[in-house]
Write an enzyme that holds these catalytic residues in place. Structure first.
Site, mmCIF file in Angstrom:
data_model
loop_
_atom_site.group_PDB
_atom_site.id
_atom_site.type_symbol
_atom_site.label_atom_id
_atom_site.label_comp_id
_atom_site.label_asym_id
_atom_site.label_seq_id
_atom_site.Cartn_x
_atom_site.Cartn_y
_atom_site.Cartn_z
ATOM 1 N N GLU A 381 -18.714 54.288 -61.013
ATOM 2 C CA GLU A 381 -18.987 54.050 -59.596
ATOM 3 C C GLU A 381 -19.962 55.084 -59.032
ATOM 4 O O GLU A 381 -20.787 54.753 -58.168
ATOM 5 C CB GLU A 381 -17.682 54.062 -58.791
ATOM 6 C CG GLU A 381 -16.628 53.075 -59.281
ATOM 7 C CD GLU A 381 -17.159 51.678 -59.478
ATOM 8 O OE1 GLU A 381 -17.999 51.224 -58.675
ATOM 9 O OE2 GLU A 381 -16.754 51.011 -60.449
ATOM 10 N N TYR A 445 -19.188 41.370 -74.035
ATOM 11 C CA TYR A 445 -19.240 41.001 -72.624
ATOM 12 C C TYR A 445 -19.995 41.981 -71.741
ATOM 13 O O TYR A 445 -20.019 41.825 -70.537
ATOM 14 C CB TYR A 445 -17.833 40.808 -72.055
ATOM 15 C CG TYR A 445 -16.828 41.851 -72.458
ATOM 16 C CD1 TYR A 445 -16.717 43.044 -71.772
ATOM 17 C CD2 TYR A 445 -15.987 41.629 -73.541
ATOM 18 C CE1 TYR A 445 -15.795 43.990 -72.142
ATOM 19 C CE2 TYR A 445 -15.057 42.579 -73.918
ATOM 20 C CZ TYR A 445 -14.962 43.756 -73.216
ATOM 21 O OH TYR A 445 -14.046 44.695 -73.598
#
Length: 924
Positions: A381, A445
């Site tokens: 983040e 992914y």
């Protein structure tokens, strides 16, 4: 945004929020793949004329679940003045709503009499247009305001046109309902210090800002924001920027409210705006002029659960500033842990929002992977503050520009604050092994992170970070696409002569980003020929950097730029000791299929001297063969040959590759019904014993010594669980011993690494006393969500049918627990070898009651799982469907039944081949 990812084909009331989070996590991951493909095939859709509000064809690679319609280009937002008023007070009852007003300063770029902006779920009861600026009192009359809910638009029809080149202010008043689905502006109910409480928070990505205030909700339409929040005086209000004033006001009834006003924001996209109104506590610290505050429930702050996050956030910020050579532009950063956020985390500028489990660290659980998981997600983040916030993708089909780069940097940030996790206990200590493995775990992914890692590898990290710095500086507070990044990488490459590439950076990288998937390289060591193809598609080609080693020595990088190429340097001699490995250090985004000769030599080498192959290459070798087996490239027997040496394997992350492929969790409840089980048990336990004894010694004597063993934190739990499942007596005895110790002293903490397995087998080898203890501990209010899940799982481990029936009935006995209990306990019971029939009987016997309280999907899921594992019940299941379900439900159930039947046949054939091989090799 950080997210990690479930299974199942149902959405039940007890699991809806969790499933929504899982689906969003999967969506973000798939977007990274889909966006890479869609971005090169088709540019972002053009903005449409204001009159053309018909059907939109959609955008490849864009997030789903919201309108993909682009706004017309006539207006450009410059600045928002936004006021929000969440109508929430402690102790009041729902429904809860909010009201607000927004003044949006826009520049008109093309004459228009229609204003189109985003709005959904809001009631806009008044609108006005002031201007052109700076003429005081000037206005354009609004002839009509209409909301197009399906297209998520608010449309203002004007009596006179707005004039190109002039600035105007759009003024809208609105109100809406606080949601409870964690989108837009939502309400969270939670418990803190024994009291029920509420808070309000927001989640805007990808396109939920339009649920909170009318806006130009596209990432390219950046603007600055002046925000103020009206709230109950007992709460504190947070937003992206520091608060500059807190005043008081009275509403029309004379009730007192607080008004918090925030400093003007940086130029940013609407999806990054954030709001929290809460009664939480915080700890703080200042790093290089940036005040960092970690917020959480008061109880969590008091117990020190936020201290670890506080300790690492500042150093990670400083590391990223130094690495990228660009300072963080804000003076404050709030990281807030929300109960039940559901998104993992969100990188809003200045107000980062986390799920509690991703930010809180319990000091008592120091021997767990929680610390590393927190460091990873915080690093991810914080990396977004540069990639995503400072420089934002032009449109959602460029999502990988922020997610891929943040995923790459999260590993660097984590190894900076936790340097010990990059080490392994074996002799071949490899710098950065942690980063290699965690990135490789994402190969299916997170293509963005994988190709970023590959790019950094063949450029060198020094050149790559130099290119990132140049890219960030040019596009700061603006938007970019992937070609902009390739341009800056090319500039850095052209300015030096140390790294030579076979083609332009754009051509190399477009071969990866403009087509989906990744290649399989087939290598013939006799001829030195390497060919490439995409799994299930032989027409794709990539420009592939090939790192390789020969007989343990690293060799110069080679490039495969055709579908097939001969490398004379890679031809081997007739000596069985002459071997080659490709994709050293997992530096490339591809799988490798070796010919039989090289595999035979590698098998021989592993059996005689496994440490001759570096640990990461042993991991890669096994992971590749099992993955290629699933895709039909090699036979299971070839993969099994590589497992013979495992008695000499002492790395848990390598063992994990074997166990998840040979004993997957999805087959725990069925393998014991096949003849392969005793063979597998004998074959694996013989090889597992040395490493099991090593770690069992720590568990018994000094488990804290494993605090810095990252791979033990991540994989020991699964290894221990499989040892018990295979019937290793010492594992069963140790589980019973530790569970009994907990029963005798509820304050005793079972080591977190193996808590799930210990509770499971403590119940499994026990009686009703052990089961009932798990139920009593489950009901304790101070049990964490994770502990409750462990206890539910443990209750499904009972070996007696009547005890499993009791576990299920507990879910019907107390409405306080039943909504979330039934879905989870059914799922766990279904995963056990004796659980399928019991779950089936429970559902059918209680069908009327359950069907009234739970979604059809939960119950059909039970039936599907039962049919997958109890083939002789097919006819009985079909009769049940026909007699009980509605027509559309019967069709769904029948499709699931047929799918399960096919899956069962394929599984049986696979296990028969494994059993045949084990019979020949168990006594080797």
């Amino acid at each position: 945004m950080g997210a990690r990812g479930g299974s199942g084909l149902y959405v039940g009331r007890g699991t809806a929020a969790l499933l929504a989070a899982l689906l969003l996590s999967l969506l973000v991951s798939l977007l990274v793949l889909a966006a890479l493909y869609g971005r090169c095939r088709q540019p972002p859709p053009p903005a449409r004329p204001a009159a053309a509000l018909g059907p939109d064809p959609g955008v490849p690679g864009a997030p789903m679940g919201f309108s993909l319609r682009r706004l017309p280009p006539h207006l450009l937002p410059l600045h928002y003045e936004l006021e929000l008023w969440p109508l929430v007070r402690p102790g009041e009852e729902e429904p809860f709503g909010f009201s607000g007003q927004v003044n949006i300063t826009v520049r008109c770029r093309q004459d228009t009499r229609t204003v189109v902006l985003h709005s959904v779920g809001l009631h806009s009861h008044r609108a006005a247009v002031r201007g052109p600026l700076p003429h005081a009192g000037a206005a354009v009359e609004v002839e009509g305001l209409r909301l197009e809910e399906e297209d998520e638009l608010a449309v203002l029809e004007l009596r006179e046109p707005l004039v190109a080149g002039r600035r105007y202010v759009l003024q809208l008043f609105f109100h809406g309902r606080l949601r409870e689905d964690r989108h837009g502006l939502f309400l969270i109910r939670y418990t803190d210090l024994g009291s029920s409480r509420m808070l309000v928070a927001s989640q805007m990505e990808p396109a939920h800002a339009r649920m909170v205030y009318p806006c130009f909700d596209e990432p390219e339409m950046k603007a600055t924001f002046d925000i103020r929040i009206i709230h109950d005086p007992s709460y504190v209000a947070l937003s992206n920027m520091p608060a500059i004033d807190v005043s008081e006001m009275k509403d029309e009834n004379g009730s007192l409210w607080s008004v918090t006003t925030f400093n003007t924001s940086l130029k940013m996209s609407t999806y990054l705006t954030a709001f929290v109104v809460c009664d939480l506590a915080y700890v703080n610290r200042t790093e290089r002029g940036n005040e960092i505050r970690i917020w959480a429930r008061k109880e969590a702050v008091k117990n020190g659960y936020v201290d670890y996050a506080l300790n690492i956030t500042g150093p990670i910020f400083s590391f990223l500033e130094d690495l990228l050579n660009i300072s963080y532009p804000l003076t404050k950063t709030d990281l807030i842990a929300l109960p039940y956020f559901g998104e993992g985390a969100m990188e809003n500028w200045g107000l980062l929002i986390f799920e509690e489990e991703t930010l809180l660290y319990l000091p008592s659980d120091k021997v767990s992977d929680r610390k590393t998981a927190i460091a990873l997600i915080v690093s991810h983040e914080l990396a977004h503050q540069w990639f995503g916030n400072l420089v934002t993708m032009t449109w959602w089909n460029e999502l990988w520009l922020k997610e891929g780069l943040a995923s790459y940097l999260e590993n660097l940030g984590t190894t900076f604050v936790e340097p010990k996790i990059s080490l392994v206990k074996s002799e071949d200590r490899l710098n950065g092994l942690f980063a290699l493995i965690t990135l490789f775990d994402k190969i299916s992914y997170n293509k963005g992170a994988s190709i970023t890692w590959m790019l950094s590898g063949f450029l060198t990290e020094k050149l790559f970070t130099r290119a990132l710095n140049s890219y960030l500086k040019e596009f700061a507070f603006s938007n970019a696409n992937q070609d902009d990044l390739w341009t800056h990488v090319q500039l850095v490459v052209d300015a030096q002569d140390e790294v030579q590439l076979p083609a332009s950076v754009k051509k190399i990288m477009d071969s990866w980003t403009c087509q989906s998937g990744f290649p399989v390289l087939t290598f013939n060591i006799t001829t030195g020929t390497i060919s490439q193809e995409k799994i299930h598609n032989k027409n794709n080609t990539w420009i592939v950097p090939i790192s390789w080693m020969r007989n343990g020595s690293s060799q110069p990088l080679m490039w495969l730029d055709n579908s097939s190429k001969v490398f004379p340097e890679m031809q081997v001699s007739e000596s069985e000791y002459d071997w080659i490995l490709l994709n050293v250090n997992l530096s490339g985004y591809y799988r490798v299929k070796y010919d039989q000769l090289n595999l035979k030599r590698l098998v021989h080498l592993l059996e005689n001297d496994p440490k001759a192959i570096p640990a990461v290459s042993r991991f890669q070798l096994l992971d590749d063969v099992f993955a290629l087996r699933k895709s039909g490239y090699i036979e299971i027997e070839a993969a099994l040959e590589l497992t013979k040496y495992l008695a000499r394997e002492d790395e848990l992350f390598i063992w994990n590759v074997v166990l998840v492929n040979l004993v997957p969790d999805s087959m725990d409840g069925t393998l014991k019904n096949y003849e392969v089980y005793p063979l597998l048990k004998k074959y694996l336990l013989k090889r597992m014993l040395p490493i099991y004894r090593y770690y069992a010694g720590f568990i018994r004597k000094n488990v804290d010594a494993l605090e810095d063993d990252y791979f033990a934190q991540v994989h020991l739990g699964n290894f221990f669980a499989k040892a018990c499942w295979l019937g290793l007596q010492d594992c069963l005895d140790l589980s019973s011993e530790l569970y009994t110790k907990w029963m005798d002293n509820p304050d005793y903490k079972i080591p977190f690494l193996i808590r799930r397995t210990v509770c499971c087998y403590g119940v499994a080898v026990g009686s009703d006393k052990e089961l009932d203890f798990a139920w009593e501990m489950y009901k304790h209010n101070d049990s964490t969500k994770e502990d409750k899940d462990i206890l539910l799982f443990a209750m499904s481990c009972a070996k007696e049918s009547w005890l499993l029936h009791r576990s299920l009935r507990y879910g019907l006995s107390d409405t306080q627990f039943s909504s979330r209990y039934i879905a989870n306990i059914l799922d766990y019971v279904l995963s056990k070898d004796i659980g399928h029939r019991i779950a089936w009987e429970f559902v059918t016997e209680n069908w009327s009651f359950l069907s009234e309280r739970y979604d059809f999907g939960i119950l059909i899921y039970t039936c599907e799982m039962t049919s997958t594992n109890l083939m002789h019940l097919f006819i009985q299941l079909q009769v049940f469907y026909n007699n009980t379900l509605e027509e559309d439900e019967r069709e769904t159930a029948t499709l699931l039944l047929e799918s399960a039947k096919t899956e069962n046949m394929e599984r049986k054939e696979f296990l028969t081949r494994v059993a045949d091989w084990l019979e020949k090799n168990t006594d080797d």
